[in-house]
Design a protein around this motif. Structure first.
Motif, short mmCIF file in Angstrom:
data_model
loop_
_atom_site.label_atom_id
_atom_site.label_comp_id
_atom_site.label_asym_id
_atom_site.label_seq_id
_atom_site.Cartn_x
_atom_site.Cartn_y
_atom_site.Cartn_z
N UNK A 167 35.54 -9.31 -49.99
CA UNK A 167 34.47 -10.22 -49.56
C UNK A 167 35.05 -11.56 -49.12
N UNK A 168 35.94 -12.10 -49.94
CA UNK A 168 36.53 -13.40 -49.62
C UNK A 168 37.32 -13.35 -48.32
N UNK A 169 38.10 -12.29 -48.14
CA UNK A 169 38.89 -12.19 -46.91
C UNK A 169 38.03 -12.09 -45.67
N UNK A 170 36.96 -11.31 -45.76
CA UNK A 170 36.08 -11.11 -44.61
C UNK A 170 35.21 -12.34 -44.32
N UNK A 171 35.08 -13.23 -45.33
CA UNK A 171 34.26 -14.43 -45.16
C UNK A 171 35.08 -15.63 -44.70
N UNK A 179 34.07 -2.50 -41.40
CA UNK A 179 35.40 -3.03 -41.18
C UNK A 179 35.69 -3.23 -39.69
N UNK A 180 35.34 -2.25 -38.86
CA UNK A 180 35.60 -2.35 -37.43
C UNK A 180 34.89 -3.56 -36.82
N UNK A 181 33.64 -3.74 -37.18
CA UNK A 181 32.89 -4.85 -36.62
C UNK A 181 33.45 -6.19 -37.07
N UNK A 182 33.79 -6.29 -38.35
CA UNK A 182 34.32 -7.55 -38.87
C UNK A 182 35.67 -7.90 -38.27
N UNK A 183 36.50 -6.89 -38.05
CA UNK A 183 37.84 -7.13 -37.54
C UNK A 183 37.87 -7.32 -36.02
#
Length: 965
Positions: free
Chosen positions: A692-696, A761-765
């Protein structure tokens, strides 16, 4: 494209991918990080901030049952304090003001025992040490362990007002305890009487039931004949007959004063016609026993053949009198036969020998019939000098002398032609026997003058206590029956102990009358003096200090017995609760299940007896801690798990996680393998927080998407969040936390890590920062981070703080936050039902993908193209989903079938009808046509069609060009 060209393209686009970034490390490093965090909290005065933040809020009070200030913490201490801390923190984060005052039990035998051990090592006689010096050494010993245990509790992450702790040895506490004794004195419920109590010959003191533990021992058993000398039966059926008893305590025979029979039991007079060579039964002996026990009795005494001469009901024995078998040797009294409703035929002979000084039933029955209570056993367990034939012998060494005397009596009686009297058989039995929990030595029942609180009669304490329990909530509910039964069955409460380290029963007795002085003014002077000087003043000041000028100290006996430590700890509500913003009654008492006979019961009786109400609204109990094989922990087995060892090697959060992942309603198990499993569970939770922290990274409130604009998947995750919060709320409201955190862990691993994070994951990255789908995912991740940090904070106190400050900075603390409470609108059961079906179908697809991977058809799922056949009805339900994204494949084609029955909908009935078409096939997997995008790794035909970025798919081209613009 060559491998070299592909690698160069990947390197070129790597920096354009929005990979997760966070300072929150993968490894916890808890043993070193946790002490640093404790130091940080102290430096930022977190406890004061928590205290200030609670002002004006509704108060929640969990009253701390005081642990004993003696030795390092054991795993049971850790379980109990962590449980309390979870409850307190959850209440605070739900909007309550929590005032938790940790406490300690500082008086009593265990501490005396430790100080005496030092004396023994030094060759010092404890009785030669002045009492005030001895008490001072006990106080110093307890004070040291209060300090050590307090530090150990705080190392476990337990939050409380540690600088405001209570201890039963504080002067104010001692004064309050004496004031509570005074309340019972003045309301007439305190009295001195001679009754049998559990007595430790080693420690020379009475013990409470809660100070008793049971161990198996081998005891000598004897069958003894008592010749009947007065026969009330019309036909003289008992002429020349001996009543037979069986006992596992031969040492009580000298104290025998009666026999008990069961009025509803049928008895027989049995004549022994033939016996074995080794039998002690005289041939021709006529013996009275219960009819149901004939076969067992003959086998145990060696009777080979017998006749039943008479059969008679128990009530026919009324008025019968026996002689003591040792008559002629100093036991010249009659032994009446009395009706007892406690007599059974489960063992023995159906007749019970009564030693009034050494059994509760014995005492009650003989008192009813006015029979004296002989005091034959001294405080050290030896027979008194006036005990005929056995003076000076220790009761635990009396089996042989008693049997020898009874065997000699048999020869003497039968030699004179009288009915048999004495030993008929001797055996042994392995059975559970009470021991002192401190010395581990056997105890006895012994009648001595003691101080009691009356359960019945004036004051109606038993009745009122049972009535008060009706309004108490029990967690688990089944515990209600246990405590209720204990209160129903308990005898009067013996509160006196013959020791030196404790609060004295500070009363006076008039020498002329033996009456207790019940004077409010005297009691007031005693309490005031103790508040200023502590309980030592009772030993140092002249009696006139308390009696006042109008009474002559020579007319009064000053009592120096100390009060039972259970009365002390049961009185703690009187000097902790109801003042300084703490509720009375307390909202919760929480302890181990053994406290139904200990602190719970003592607190109930003390409070009801002095205030008319229970001191608690809810009672929460936990089980005991066993090792991984279900055995009690002991040094001899080498299976002890110490809390300090766990915190040093794994961290306190691992131990706390073990507590909430266990079923605390039952006995718990712990060991290295179990802790290893908890470490793995912790790793998954930590990884969830880290993801969560990494993606935020870089998230701002302006990026958030309103709920109504969120995609279905995000709204489904928010619905699942409402279900998780419902479990948290249930724990808060009921104090029943069993199952809550395992469910939260399951949510993190199954719903988030293995599903939602994987799908998004794909959308976030790879999506553009402003892409609605990516913004929606980060909106939900923001909520998830806040929810998980706050919901995990009562348990993973260090890790939740670390995850919170990694995002919001170290100026604040998650422990100053409230639980994230989901919006009511997020609950959408219909959407949840739909996504339950979608996820089930997704599992069908992923199963086929795994099979294709094992067959070598594909490597990763992104190399696959899936063909998904769906009926028209299935298409209506499932067809509007981006299945390629949901299944994490590069391409997915839905093949709509007409007329085929469903294989995914279980509510269709026509597929079983004769002539119905066959159900359609499941999904099929093939290698995806096209080339792999070097940025997102999807395999698509469009890769290679863009002149500037031939290695990218068109979605990634748009993102790259937007970044370059």
């Amino acid at each position: 494209m060559s491998d070299q060209s592909s690698t160069q393209a990947q390197d070129r686009y790597r920096e354009t991918v929005f990979l997760p970034r966070t300072s929150f490390p993968m490894r916890g490093g808890l043993p070193t990080r946790e002490p640093d965090m404790l130091a940080r909290w102290k430096a930022m005065e977190l406890d004061r901030k928590i205290f200030d933040a609670g002002k004006g809020k509704p108060v929640f009070t969990l009253h701390d049952g005081p642990p004993y200030a003696n030795g390092h913490l054991h795993i049971g201490h850790a379980l109990n304090k962590i449980n309390k801390d979870v409850v307190n923190r959850a209440q605070r984060m739900s909007g309550k003001r929590v005032r938790y005052i940790p406490g300690w039990d500082c008086h009593g035998l265990p501490i005396e025992w430790r100080v005496e051990e030092e004396y023994r090592k030094a060759g010092k006689d404890k009785d030669a040490v002045p009492v005030l010096q001895f008490r001072a050494e006990c106080r110093d010993y307890a004070r040291n362990w209060v300090k050590i245990q307090g530090e150990e509790f705080q190392r476990l992450g337990v939050q409380g007002e540690w600088d405001h702790r209570y201890a039963t040895m504080d002067f104010a506490s001692e004064a309050a305890i004496v004031a509570e004794i005074g309340r019972f004195l003045l309301n007439g419920q305190l009295y001195r009487g001679l009754r049998p109590v559990m007595w430790s010959p080693v420690e020379k003191t009475a013990l409470a039931e809660a100070e008793i533990e049971y161990h198996d021992i081998v005891s000598t058993t004897i069958h003894v004949a008592f010749p009947i000398i007065a026969d009330p039966t019309p036909g003289q059926a008992l002429a020349d007959v001996s009543a037979v008893i069986w006992t596992t305590t031969p040492w009580t025979i000298p104290a025998n004063r009666a026999l008990a029979y069961g009025p509803e039991i049928t008895y027989v007079v049995l004549r022994a016609d033939e016996v074995t060579e080794s039998s002690l039964v005289p041939p021709g002996a006529k013996l009275l026993i219960a009819e149901e026990r004939v076969a067992a009795f003959c086998a145990e005494t060696g009777i080979l053949a017998h006749h039943i001469l008479y059969t008679l009901p128990g009530e026919a024995l009324e008025g019968a009198i026996s002689a003591h078998p040792l008559r002629g040797k100093g036991y010249e009294f009659d032994v009446p036969m009395l009706p007892g409703d406690f007599v059974t035929t489960e063992a023995g002979t159906g007749l019970v020998h009564m030693a009034p000084a050494h059994g509760q039933d014995d005492f009650a029955l003989t008192q009813k019939y006015g029979i004296e209570v002989p005091e034959l056993v001294r405080d050290d367990g030896t027979y008194a000098a006036w005990t005929p034939h056995f003076a000076g012998i220790h009761v635990f060494k009396a089996a042989d002398p008693v049997c020898e005397a009874l065997a000699e009596a048999m020869q003497r009686w039968t030699g004179n032609g009288d009915a048999p009297a004495g030993l008929l058989a001797r055996g042994s039995i392995l059975h559970s026997y009470p021991h002192s929990w401190r010395s581990r030595k056997p105890v006895i029942f012994r009648a001595t003058p003691q101080w009691f609180i009356r359960m019945d009669g004036e004051g109606h304490l038993r009745r009122d206590a049972l009535e008060a329990l009706r309004d108490v909530a029990f967690v688990p509910e089944m515990a209600r029956n246990r405590l209720t039964a204990m209160v129903e069955q308990r005898p009067d409460w013996c509160i006196s102990r013959q020791r030196a380290w404790g609060v004295p029963i500070a009363v006076f007795v008039q020498k002329g009358t033996g009456e207790v002085l019940r004077d409010p003014e005297v009691m007031g002077r005693i309490v005031d003096a103790m508040r200023e000087h502590g309980a030592d003043i009772w030993y140092s000041a002249a009696p006139s200090t308390f009696l006042g000028p109008d009474r002559d100290p020579a007319d009064y006996e000053q009592v120096f017995d100390i009060v039972d430590v259970w009365f002390e700890s049961g009185s703690t509500h009187a000097f902790v609760l109801g003042e300084d913003g703490l509720n009375f009654p307390a909202d919760v008492y929480l302890e181990g299940s053994d406290q139904h006979r200990g602190w719970f019961q003592a607190s109930l009786l003390e409070s009801v007896g002095t205030r008319g109400v229970a001191p608690f609204r809810s009672l929460v109990t936990n089980g005991f801690v066993l090792d991984e094989q279900g055995r009690k922990m002991s040094k001899s087995l080498g299976n002890v798990i110490a809390p300090a060892d766990v915190t040093d090697k794994l961290g306190a959060d691992i131990l706390r996680l073990w507590v909430v992942n266990s079923d605390t309603n039952e006995d718990l198990r712990i060991g290295n393998e179990i802790l290893k499993q908890q470490g793995e569970l912790y790793r998954r939770l930590r990884n969830t927080l880290r993801w969560c922290l990494g993606a935020l990274d870089g998230f701002t409130p302006g990026e958030a998407v309103p709920y109504d604009d969120l995609p279905e998947l995000e709204r489904y995750i928010l619905h699942r969040l409402t279900e998780m919060y419902a479990l948290v709320r249930r724990g808060v409201e009921t104090h029943q936390w069993v199952g809550v955190y395992p469910a939260l862990h399951q949510f993190c691993t199954t719903d988030l890590s293995a599903f939602y994070f994987d799908v998004r994951k794909d959308s976030l990255y790879c999506d553009a920062p402003e892409a609605p789908r990516r913004r929606a995912a980060r909106t939900v991740l923001d909520i998830l981070h806040r929810a998980l940090c706050t919901w995990l904070a009562p348990v993973l106190v260090f890790t939740a703080e670390e995850a919170w400050t990694a995002r919001f900075g170290e100026e604040g603390s998650v422990h100053l936050e409230a639980f994230l409470e989901p919006e009511k609108s997020w609950a959408d059961p219909e959407l949840a039902d739909r996504w339950t079906r979608l996820r089930a179908l997704r599992r069908v697809i992923t199963t086929e993908l795994e099979a294709a991977r094992r067959a070598g058809l594909i490597g990763s799922s992104l190399e696959a193209k899936v063909k998904l056949p769906l009926t028209e009805r299935e298409t209506l339900l499932f067809g509007d989903v981006d299945w390629a994204e949901l299944a994490i494949v590069s391409q997915l084609e839905v093949d709509i079938l007409t007329g085929a029955p469903s294989i995914y909908l279980d509510d269709e009935q026509d597929e079983t009808l004769p002539g119905a078409p066959e159900p359609h096939l499941g999904p099929t997997v093939a290698a995806a046509p096209g080339h792999r995008c070097d940025r997102c790794w999807r395999v698509l035909p469009e890769v290679g069609t863009h002149g500037t970025h031939p290695a990218l798919c068109l979605r990634c081209v748009a993102v790259i060009e937007a970044q370059s613009a």
